[in-house]
Design a protein around this motif. Structure first.
Motif, short mmCIF file in Angstrom:
data_model
loop_
_atom_site.label_atom_id
_atom_site.label_comp_id
_atom_site.label_asym_id
_atom_site.label_seq_id
_atom_site.Cartn_x
_atom_site.Cartn_y
_atom_site.Cartn_z
N LEU A 1 13.22 -2.09 -14.02
CA LEU A 1 12.84 -3.12 -13.06
C LEU A 1 14.03 -3.84 -12.46
N HIS A 2 15.11 -3.99 -13.21
CA HIS A 2 16.28 -4.69 -12.67
C HIS A 2 16.88 -3.95 -11.48
N HIS A 3 16.55 -2.67 -11.34
CA HIS A 3 17.04 -1.89 -10.20
C HIS A 3 16.52 -2.43 -8.88
N TYR A 4 15.37 -3.12 -8.91
CA TYR A 4 14.72 -3.57 -7.67
C TYR A 4 14.98 -5.04 -7.36
N ILE A 5 15.72 -5.74 -8.23
CA ILE A 5 15.96 -7.16 -8.02
C ILE A 5 16.99 -7.41 -6.92
N ASP A 6 17.89 -6.47 -6.72
CA ASP A 6 18.97 -6.63 -5.74
C ASP A 6 18.39 -6.69 -4.32
N PRO A 7 18.56 -7.81 -3.60
CA PRO A 7 18.03 -7.89 -2.22
C PRO A 7 18.72 -6.93 -1.26
N VAL B 1 7.91 -13.52 5.96
CA VAL B 1 7.78 -12.07 5.82
C VAL B 1 8.87 -11.51 4.91
N THR B 2 10.10 -11.99 5.08
CA THR B 2 11.21 -11.50 4.27
C THR B 2 11.00 -11.79 2.79
N VAL B 3 10.59 -13.01 2.48
CA VAL B 3 10.35 -13.37 1.07
C VAL B 3 9.21 -12.54 0.49
N LEU B 4 8.13 -12.36 1.26
CA LEU B 4 6.99 -11.59 0.77
C LEU B 4 7.36 -10.12 0.54
N LEU B 5 8.14 -9.53 1.44
CA LEU B 5 8.55 -8.13 1.27
C LEU B 5 9.44 -7.97 0.05
N TYR B 6 10.30 -8.95 -0.20
CA TYR B 6 11.17 -8.88 -1.38
C TYR B 6 10.35 -8.97 -2.66
N ILE B 7 9.41 -9.92 -2.70
CA ILE B 7 8.55 -10.05 -3.87
C ILE B 7 7.70 -8.80 -4.06
N CYS B 8 7.25 -8.22 -2.95
CA CYS B 8 6.34 -7.07 -2.98
C CYS B 8 6.94 -5.89 -3.73
N GLN B 9 8.17 -5.51 -3.38
CA GLN B 9 8.73 -4.30 -3.98
C GLN B 9 9.05 -4.47 -5.46
N SER C 1 0.82 -1.20 0.00
CA SER C 1 0.00 0.00 0.00
C SER C 1 0.86 1.26 0.00
N ARG C 2 1.95 1.24 0.75
CA ARG C 2 2.85 2.40 0.80
C ARG C 2 3.51 2.64 -0.56
N ILE C 3 4.02 1.57 -1.18
CA ILE C 3 4.68 1.72 -2.48
C ILE C 3 3.68 2.19 -3.53
N SER C 4 2.47 1.64 -3.49
CA SER C 4 1.44 2.03 -4.45
C SER C 4 1.09 3.51 -4.29
N THR C 5 0.98 3.98 -3.06
CA THR C 5 0.70 5.39 -2.83
C THR C 5 1.82 6.27 -3.36
#
Length: 499
Positions: free
Chosen positions: A368-374, A431-439, A348-352
């Motif tokens: 998009l490749h900018h966001y792949i780096d964990p 939670v960690t996996v979901l947050l990574y997928i989310c962004q 929700s925060r990123i979408s806003t």
């Protein structure tokens, strides 16, 4: 238009606008001068067609002007403020999920599940449906509030009515499909009367739960704006604190009542079902009058349906796992609900942020490749990493507290240090996996011209349910296999959670 941009729509009345350079696929394009969009005075600004247009694009097409002094995360929200705003609702959400676990574990012997044992397959589907509808509603309302579209009393009323009508339509329509997995994979033969009971129970549960929680969501977002709080951080956990337990309670109550009525008043059940279907139609007619909900009404079905398929798999996993490890039912709502809540806050925060960048004609999405780096996702100097650190930091100690409360109530076996470590670890992994997928997912949807407010959260919460259920089974299997914890069906004492 005849200059090769037939796929685009003009924004009427927009002239002489200074637009900075954008690296996103979804930048604004200038008619007749596509090679230079940086700092030039532009005319005839046009917007691409979206597969599923977000609120900010709808605003541009409407050519409306709203106050610019709206809540701005980057300028006003510190890490301490985000932590404080997210922590308290999250703790209440955890208590609500624990109560849902109490109810789910005790419900194994309820009359509804005794009469229709395969109905347990519907539980994750209905709870997930409720969660998806309320979380997307929360994200949508938060975006509208942060963009200044819920300032006047008239705006608030219009937004509330149109969104609640939309939620009723979606809840009734999609819950009608929740019976299909029971018919296909149920272990016992199901008669026409059983099917009617399951169908009516699912529809009434989804409708009533969605109505109650929609009212709550509207009230929370309005209150958050009144107190200058960010509704993105608050509304989702608040919904979760009552959502799962209210959905389970309504399902058990309505299901039991319907089972009693079917032998005496089968015609009345059919009439009631038809009435709810009429409510869905009326809700659709009301929702189509609003530009924001019209877009969701036309294009917002496939994320919820796809999420329902994933949560149906979670339902099958839940049924099998409850047979193998009966105490697992007490922990399932907790791990799935908390993981979904945390990732929904981040989404929700990123979408806003994306909506605000579009509204202010700023850079929206980098390649998009900018966001792949964990490393960037969790340790970079950006809002995503800061929020992820805080959300994980909230999750770990909170889960320790929640485990203590669960065992204080009683779950049929005694807690051990290895079990606590194992449970907290699988929660942190989820939670960690979901947050990574989310962004990545939220921005990928934006680049593909799909509104993340209404599309990303259903996928993320459904994946969280499935992933959390599998990790929880692994946790119980590990503790039974290597630490001798008496949690398997042949070792379980038959103790009911909370008794």
């Amino acid at each position: 238009m005849s200059n090769g941009h037939d796929d685009f729509e003009p924004i009427d009345g927009v002239n002489d606008i200074q637009i900075p350079q954008s690296t996103t696929v979804d930048h604004l394009i200038v008619e007749g001068n596509n090679n230079n969009i940086t700092g030039d005075t532009l005319s005839n600004v046009i917007v691409e067609n979206w597969i599923f247009a977000p609120i900010a694009v709808t605003i541009q097409k409407m050519n409306v002007s709203k106050p610019t002094h709206v809540f701005n995360i980057a300028e006003k929200e510190s890490k301490k403020q985000f932590f404080a705003e997210a922590l308290i609702p999250f703790l209440f959400a955890g208590l609500g999920l624990i109560l849902a676990g109490v109810m789910l574990e005790s419900a194994e012997g309820s009359e509804f599940f005794t009469t229709l044992p395969d109905a347990v397959i519907m539980v994750p589907t209905l709870v997930g449906l409720k969660g998806n509808l309320e979380m997307t509603l929360s994200s949508r309302l938060s975006t509208l509030a942060n963009l200044g579209f819920m300032e006047s009393r008239r705006d608030k009323l219009n937004v509330a009515i149109s969104n609640m009508a939309l939620i009723q339509c979606q809840a009734i329509a999609v819950s009608s499909l929740a019976v299909i997995p029971v018919l296909i994979v149920g272990e016992k033969p199901i008669t026409a009367g059983d099917t009617l009971c399951l169908l009516l129970s699912a529809v009434v549960t989804a409708s009533l739960a969605s109505f109650i929680l929609s009212l709550l969501m509207v009230a929370v977002v309005i209150a958050a704006r009144h107190w200058n709080l960010n509704p993105d951080n608050i509304s989702t956990p608040v919904a979760a604190s009552l959502g799962d337990v209210s959905t389970l309670y309504i399902l058990l109550t309505v299901g039991t009542l319907v089972c009693h009525m079917r032998d005496l008043h089968i015609t009345l059940l059919i009439v009631i079902l038809i009435c709810f279907l009429i409510i869905a139609i009326v809700g659709a007619l009301m929702a189509q009058k609003d530009r924001f909900t019209l877009e969701v009404l036309k294009n917002g079905w496939w994320p919820i349906l796809c999420a329902m398929v994933i949560t149906t798999l979670s339902g099958l996993v839940l049924k099998k796992s409850m047979q193998a490890y009966p105490p697992l039912a007490a922990f399932q709502p907790l791990i799935n609900g908390l993981g979904g809540n945390l990732v929904a806050v981040q989404a929700s925060r990123i979408s806003t942020q994306l909506h605000r960048a579009r509204k202010n004609r700023e850079v929206e999405v980098k390649p998009l490749h900018h966001y792949i780096d964990p490393i960037r996702a969790f340790f970079g100097k950006n809002e995503d990493a800061s929020a992820a650190q805080i959300l994980i930091g909230i999750s770990v100690p909170s889960n320790i507290i929640f485990i203590f409360i669960i065992f204080l109530i009683g779950v049929g076996f005694h807690n051990t240090t290895p079990f606590t470590i194992s449970f907290v670890l699988v929660c942190a992994i989820q939670v960690t996996v979901l947050l990574y997928i989310c962004q990545i997912l939220v921005r990928a949807m934006w680049i593909m011209r799909i509104d993340p407010d209404n599309s990303a959260i259903p996928f993320l919460t459904a994946l969280g349910d499935l992933f959390g259920s599998l990790l929880l089974i692994l946790c119980f299997w590990n503790q039974w296999k290597y630490f001798g914890l008496p949690v398997s069906a042949d070792q379980y004492t038959g103790h009911k959670f909370g008794h």
